[in-house]
Design an enzyme around this catalytic site. Structure first.
Site, short mmCIF file in Angstrom:
data_model
loop_
_atom_site.label_atom_id
_atom_site.label_comp_id
_atom_site.label_asym_id
_atom_site.label_seq_id
_atom_site.Cartn_x
_atom_site.Cartn_y
_atom_site.Cartn_z
N ARG A 72 39.90 37.18 36.75
CA ARG A 72 38.98 35.99 36.09
C ARG A 72 38.40 36.17 34.91
O ARG A 72 37.25 35.61 34.63
CB ARG A 72 37.82 35.26 37.37
CG ARG A 72 38.60 35.18 38.64
CD ARG A 72 39.48 33.74 38.56
NE ARG A 72 39.93 33.52 39.74
CZ ARG A 72 41.15 34.06 40.15
NH1 ARG A 72 41.90 34.66 39.43
NH2 ARG A 72 41.96 33.75 41.52
N SER A 131 35.56 26.88 43.00
CA SER A 131 34.87 27.91 43.52
C SER A 131 33.64 28.23 42.80
O SER A 131 33.89 28.63 41.56
CB SER A 131 35.95 29.01 43.59
OG SER A 131 37.15 28.68 44.57
N GLU A 156 31.22 32.54 39.54
CA GLU A 156 32.65 32.26 38.98
C GLU A 156 32.46 30.83 38.20
O GLU A 156 33.00 30.74 36.95
CB GLU A 156 33.72 31.74 39.84
CG GLU A 156 35.11 31.78 39.37
CD GLU A 156 36.16 31.71 40.19
OE1 GLU A 156 36.91 30.99 40.20
OE2 GLU A 156 36.26 32.95 41.14
#
Length: 310
Positions: free
Chosen positions: A179, A228, A302
């Protein structure tokens, strides 16, 4: 608190020419998937990559610049965004299907890339059907789902640097990790090429349908949400996923103001209708605190939280 007007900051005299559109004190909340957030001092919508590059090259370096795409994984704080906000839209939405891949502008939705690949009989990009948002954001954060991530399929990305250079960087220079990418500071992704392989159209389409059905069954995709909320912990930190830790901490359905932890998938925050950005962020911090207390794991956001509080 009212946002400071861009003209009060002298922005009008400092902004270089642009073929695209410039909007002072531009509302952003309606453009966020959460439907929250204050205005941008100045919202800039370039016509194309060349327009963006010339604008950035002539922009005084002291002016802050931020880029937003589909705003699918953002909490824009209630006080809005200071400085210049760049939003890439129609001029960055071209898609070119090639024999072994797809070249797409950064404003293209990830789902659209998957659908074009399926129509062309190309496999390897089906996972993009499970990622909300657009190409630019997916590249910038090395987005992933269903066992694949951007680094697995990306050949190159074209960027405009803060100084206005238009560069093409191969995937090896993007420093991808979980990520995360190592794009140059202030760089804006404008185009990318995704690698794929010839395959049976029906099989590719079936896989995309399977991913869509799985998302529909397990995620609150029709709600005001941002995907998310927290990253899964590193393997050495915990063998449980973020949603499991949140559930074990008793946070499923937890609410604060108009914000709520989803009952369907507890790594999703929801705006139930009247949430402020502050409600969402404070609820997320409550979740992190409870997970820390019950499991000792420090969940990392995130979703990006940007801007200033009200």
């Amino acid at each position: 608190m009212n946002a400071v007007r861009p003209q009060d900051r002298g922005f009008d005299a400092l902004l270089p020419p642009l073929r695209g559109r410039v909007t002072p004190n531009a509302p952003l909340g309606a453009q966020s998937w959460f439907r929250v957030g204050g205005p941008a001092d100045v919202l800039v919508r370039p016509d194309d990559a060349e327009d963006l590059a010339s604008f950035m090259a002539a922009l005084p370096p002291e002016l802050p610049v931020m880029t937003i795409g589909a705003a699918s994984n953002l909490i824009i704080r209630d006080g809005g965004l200071r400085g210049i906000v760049v939003k890439l839209a129609r001029g960055f939405s071209d898609i070119v299907v090639e024999a072994d891949g797809i070249v797409a502008g950064s404003a293209c939705l990830d789902m659209t890339i998957a659908e074009h690949a399926a129509s062309a009989g190309l496999r390897g990009l089906e996972f993009l059907a499970g990622i909300p948002g657009s190409v630019g954001g997916a590249v910038a954060m090395n987005a992933g789902a269903y066992g694949s991530e951007i680094t697995d399929v990306l050949d190159w990305a074209e960027i405009v640097t803060h100084s206005g250079e238009l560069l093409r960087l191969p995937v090896q220079q993007l420093g991808f990790s979980y990520r995360h990418s190592a794009l140059p500071d202030g760089a804006i992704v404008v185009r990318a090429r995704f690698r794929a392989e010839a395959a049976d159209r029906a099989l590719v389409a079936a896989r995309i349908a399977e991913i869509r059905a799985a998302r529909e069954a397990t995620q609150p995709i029709r709600a005001r949400t941002g995907g998310s909320t927290f990253r899964n912990p590193d393997p050495g930190e915990s063998d449980r996923k973020a949603w499991e830790l949140i559930d074990l901490a008793g946070c499923r359905g937890l609410a604060l103001g108009g914000a709520q932890v989803s009952e369907k998938h507890c790594n999703f925050l929801l705006n139930t209708g009247n949430a402020a950005a502050a409600d969402l962020e404070a609820l997320g911090e409550q979740v992190r605190e409870r997970v820390r207390a019950t499991s000792g794991v420090e969940l990392a956001w995130e979703i990006k939280r940007i801007g200033v509080p009200a």
